[in-house]
Design a protein around this motif. Structure first.
Motif, PDB file in Angstrom:
ATOM      1  N   PRO A   9      18.540  37.202 111.187  1.00  0.00           N
ATOM      2  CA  PRO A   9      19.069  35.771 111.210  1.00  0.00           C
ATOM      3  C   PRO A   9      18.927  35.417 112.595  1.00  0.00           C
ATOM      4  N   ALA A  10      18.883  35.909 113.941  1.00  0.00           N
ATOM      5  CA  ALA A  10      18.805  35.848 115.107  1.00  0.00           C
ATOM      6  C   ALA A  10      17.189  35.486 115.499  1.00  0.00           C
ATOM      7  N   ALA A  11      16.410  35.922 114.340  1.00  0.00           N
ATOM      8  CA  ALA A  11      14.777  35.702 114.741  1.00  0.00           C
ATOM      9  C   ALA A  11      14.260  34.523 114.067  1.00  0.00           C
ATOM     10  N   VAL A  12      15.066  33.358 113.628  1.00  0.00           N
ATOM     11  CA  VAL A  12      14.753  32.282 113.145  1.00  0.00           C
ATOM     12  C   VAL A  12      15.272  31.117 114.213  1.00  0.00           C
ATOM     13  N   ARG A  13      14.546  30.333 114.675  1.00  0.00           N
ATOM     14  CA  ARG A  13      14.679  29.341 115.420  1.00  0.00           C
ATOM     15  C   ARG A  13      13.982  28.015 115.225  1.00  0.00           C
ATOM     16  N   VAL A  14      14.485  26.775 115.873  1.00  0.00           N
ATOM     17  CA  VAL A  14      13.854  25.556 115.537  1.00  0.00           C
ATOM     18  C   VAL A  14      13.575  25.568 117.017  1.00  0.00           C
ATOM     19  N   ILE A  15      12.395  24.825 117.496  1.00  0.00           N
ATOM     20  CA  ILE A  15      12.059  24.445 118.684  1.00  0.00           C
ATOM     21  C   ILE A  15      11.192  23.119 118.775  1.00  0.00           C
ATOM     22  N   GLY A  16      11.581  22.418 119.713  1.00  0.00           N
ATOM     23  CA  GLY A  16      11.062  20.832 119.656  1.00  0.00           C
ATOM     24  C   GLY A  16       9.485  20.930 119.500  1.00  0.00           C
ATOM     25  N   HIS A  17       8.593  21.630 120.376  1.00  0.00           N
ATOM     26  CA  HIS A  17       7.372  21.720 120.100  1.00  0.00           C
ATOM     27  C   HIS A  17       6.848  22.877 121.254  1.00  0.00           C
ATOM     28  N   ALA A  18       5.553  23.225 121.054  1.00  0.00           N
ATOM     29  CA  ALA A  18       5.038  24.336 121.678  1.00  0.00           C
ATOM     30  C   ALA A  18       3.824  23.436 122.384  1.00  0.00           C
ATOM     31  N   THR A  19       3.484  23.514 123.613  1.00  0.00           N
ATOM     32  CA  THR A  19       2.170  22.516 124.100  1.00  0.00           C
ATOM     33  C   THR A  19       0.968  23.362 123.937  1.00  0.00           C
ATOM     34  N   SER A  20       0.822  24.474 123.447  1.00  0.00           N
ATOM     35  CA  SER A  20      -0.407  25.026 123.128  1.00  0.00           C
ATOM     36  C   SER A  20       0.039  26.486 122.456  1.00  0.00           C
TER      37      SER A  20
END
Length: 154
Positions: A9-20
């Protein structure tokens, strides 16, 4: 192969964006480091080395980067949902917002392939992708990814 054995479960994330793509690989490696103890720089290098063989963007906004790493004793996964899709050189030229990375032991021949096949099957399912894109809660995303498949035999 049961995805719950690959994905904590800790290996699941939501991130805003990656630049590359490189930044995305760094994000994946940082999660793998914090959850599984992988060496982050080694993980980034291994992902980039594999990606140099051909892009792992499989289409429909999905990428399945994967790498073999020394010192691992089992296949582990990291899932990121990007709020802003990233150009990933995918086969269909569409940007990617669902990223399921796998890290496998260097000598994990068939286990790595079984894990990759299981993840690929799950991520090719349009209903799964709709559910993933509709959620911002990592616990809900983990549940969608690891839920048992109901039998589709009629």
């Amino acid at each position: 192969m049961d995805l719950s054995s690959l994905l904590k479960p800790a290996a699941v994330r939501v991130i805003g964006h990656a630049t590359s793509k490189k930044r995305l690989f760094q994000d994946l490696a940082e999660v793998a480091h914090s959850v599984c103890g992988l060496d982050a720089s080694e993980a980034v290098d291994a992902l980039q080395e594999r990606e140099s063989l051909g892009p792992t963007g499989v289409g429909h906004g999905v990428a399945l980067p994967h790498a073999r790493i020394d010192g691992l004793d089992q296949v582990v996964g990291v899932f990121l949902r990007l709020e802003k899709p990233l150009d990933f050189d995918a086969v269909d030229r569409q940007p990617v917002d669902l990223v399921f990375a796998l890290f496998a032991p260097k000598d994990s021949g068939v286990e790595h392939l079984k894990a990759l096949a299981s993840v690929s099957r799950r991520m090719r399912d349009p209903a799964t992708c709709v559910k993933l894109r509709a959620n911002n809660d990592p616990a809900a995303l983990h549940a969608v990814l690891t839920e048992a498949r109901s039998s589709q035999a009629a």
